[in-house]
Design a protein around this motif. Structure first.
Motif, PDB file in Angstrom:
ATOM      1  N   ALA A  49       0.713  -1.152   0.040  1.00  9.15           N
ATOM      2  CA  ALA A  49       0.145  -0.110   0.201  1.00  9.15           C
ATOM      3  C   ALA A  49       0.867   1.154   0.121  1.00  9.15           C
ATOM      4  O   ALA A  49       1.961   1.094   0.307  1.00  9.15           O
ATOM      5  N   TRP A  50       0.169   2.364  -0.359  1.00  8.32           N
ATOM      6  CA  TRP A  50       1.188   3.658  -0.221  1.00  8.32           C
ATOM      7  C   TRP A  50      -0.021   4.445   0.556  1.00  8.32           C
ATOM      8  O   TRP A  50      -1.216   4.531   0.458  1.00  8.32           O
ATOM      9  N   PHE A  51       0.728   5.178   1.571  1.00  4.46           N
ATOM     10  CA  PHE A  51      -0.011   6.073   2.353  1.00  4.46           C
ATOM     11  C   PHE A  51       1.003   7.648   2.129  1.00  4.46           C
ATOM     12  O   PHE A  51       1.835   7.660   1.493  1.00  4.46           O
ATOM     13  N   ARG A  52       0.276   8.518   2.675  1.00  3.91           N
ATOM     14  CA  ARG A  52       0.709   9.818   2.667  1.00  3.91           C
ATOM     15  C   ARG A  52       0.847  10.669   4.064  1.00  3.91           C
ATOM     16  O   ARG A  52      -0.433  10.135   4.483  1.00  3.91           O
ATOM     17  N   GLN A  53       1.587  11.683   4.323  1.00  8.76           N
ATOM     18  CA  GLN A  53       1.132  12.154   5.562  1.00  8.76           C
ATOM     19  C   GLN A  53       1.693  13.650   5.430  1.00  8.76           C
ATOM     20  O   GLN A  53       3.040  13.915   4.845  1.00  8.76           O
ATOM     21  N   ALA A  54       0.888  14.690   5.419  1.00  5.95           N
ATOM     22  CA  ALA A  54       1.044  16.039   5.228  1.00  5.95           C
ATOM     23  C   ALA A  54       1.647  16.498   6.699  1.00  5.95           C
ATOM     24  O   ALA A  54       0.734  15.895   7.750  1.00  5.95           O
ATOM     25  N   TYR A 104       5.389  10.547   1.107  1.00  2.00           N
ATOM     26  CA  TYR A 104       4.705   9.355   0.597  1.00  2.00           C
ATOM     27  C   TYR A 104       5.411   8.266   1.281  1.00  2.00           C
ATOM     28  O   TYR A 104       6.692   7.979   1.261  1.00  2.00           O
ATOM     29  N   TYR A 105       4.775   7.112   1.862  1.00  2.00           N
ATOM     30  CA  TYR A 105       5.350   5.916   2.568  1.00  2.00           C
ATOM     31  C   TYR A 105       4.857   4.836   1.772  1.00  2.00           C
ATOM     32  O   TYR A 105       3.405   4.587   1.522  1.00  2.00           O
ATOM     33  N   CYS A 106       5.483   3.630   1.657  1.00  2.00           N
ATOM     34  CA  CYS A 106       4.828   2.329   1.143  1.00  2.00           C
ATOM     35  C   CYS A 106       4.740   1.547   2.556  1.00  2.00           C
ATOM     36  O   CYS A 106       5.766   1.695   3.425  1.00  2.00           O
ATOM     37  N   ALA A 107       4.054   0.546   2.491  1.00  2.00           N
ATOM     38  CA  ALA A 107       3.856  -0.156   3.366  1.00  2.00           C
ATOM     39  C   ALA A 107       3.402  -1.860   2.985  1.00  2.00           C
ATOM     40  O   ALA A 107       2.880  -1.858   1.978  1.00  2.00           O
ATOM     41  N   ALA A 108       3.700  -2.718   4.006  1.00  2.00           N
ATOM     42  CA  ALA A 108       3.504  -4.017   3.455  1.00  2.00           C
ATOM     43  C   ALA A 108       2.617  -4.712   4.665  1.00  2.00           C
ATOM     44  O   ALA A 108       2.844  -4.482   5.909  1.00  2.00           O
ATOM     45  N   TYR A 143       4.872  -3.290   8.014  1.00  2.00           N
ATOM     46  CA  TYR A 143       6.266  -2.875   7.443  1.00  2.00           C
ATOM     47  C   TYR A 143       6.055  -1.571   6.895  1.00  2.00           C
ATOM     48  O   TYR A 143       5.148  -1.573   6.053  1.00  2.00           O
ATOM     49  N   TRP A 144       6.769  -0.707   7.197  1.00  4.59           N
ATOM     50  CA  TRP A 144       6.873   0.554   6.444  1.00  4.59           C
ATOM     51  C   TRP A 144       8.299   1.095   6.052  1.00  4.59           C
ATOM     52  O   TRP A 144       9.372   0.926   6.642  1.00  4.59           O
ATOM     53  N   GLY A 145       8.235   1.972   4.890  1.00  4.58           N
ATOM     54  CA  GLY A 145       9.424   2.647   4.650  1.00  4.58           C
ATOM     55  C   GLY A 145       9.654   3.812   5.390  1.00  4.58           C
ATOM     56  O   GLY A 145       8.985   4.206   6.092  1.00  4.58           O
TER      57      GLY A 145
END
Length: 124
Positions: free
Chosen positions: A35-40, A94-98, A113-115
């Motif tokens: 997945a992709w997430f984002r954080q402003a 932007y983060y990818c996660a698993a 798991y996160w980048g």
């Protein structure tokens, strides 16, 4: 245990396109839902998109549907996020996660798991 490294973030102008990559190592990549997430700044993690093990199913947040595309190349242990028609409000880290459990989720707590993230800044 898988390690994730994002790349591709940049400073772009509104309307531009950008492709983010997330490379995985240390695990069997095809065994992870990605997945992709984002954080402003000052905000919570926001779900962007998710993709199943084989890439046959994807899901998107309404805010990016029709503009962003998630896809994966299991042979390269990489998941991508193609972002088109970028807007100022897309500015974020932007983060990818698993996760190993079947099925995508828009809940960041569902991912193990996160980048470390990659910065995307969209100027007008």
């Amino acid at each position: 245990q898988v390690q994730l490294v994002e790349s591709g973030g940049a400073l772009v102008q509104a309307g531009d396109s950008l492709r983010l990559s997330c490379s995985a190592s240390g695990g069997t990549f095809s065994g992870y839902v990605m997945a992709w997430f984002r954080q402003a700044p000052g905000k919570e993690h926001e779900f962007i998109a998710t993709i199943t093990y084989s890439g046959d199913l994807t899901s998107y947040a309404d805010s990016v549907k029709g503009r962003f595309t998630i896809y994966r190349d299991n042979a390269k242990n990489t998941v991508y996020l193609q972002m088109n028609r970028l807007k100022r409000e897309d500015t974020a880290v932007y983060y990818c996660a698993a996760r190993t459990y079947y099925g995508g989720s828009n809940n960041p707590n569902a991912y193990t798991y996160w980048g470390q993230g990659t910065q995307v800044t969209v100027s007008s």
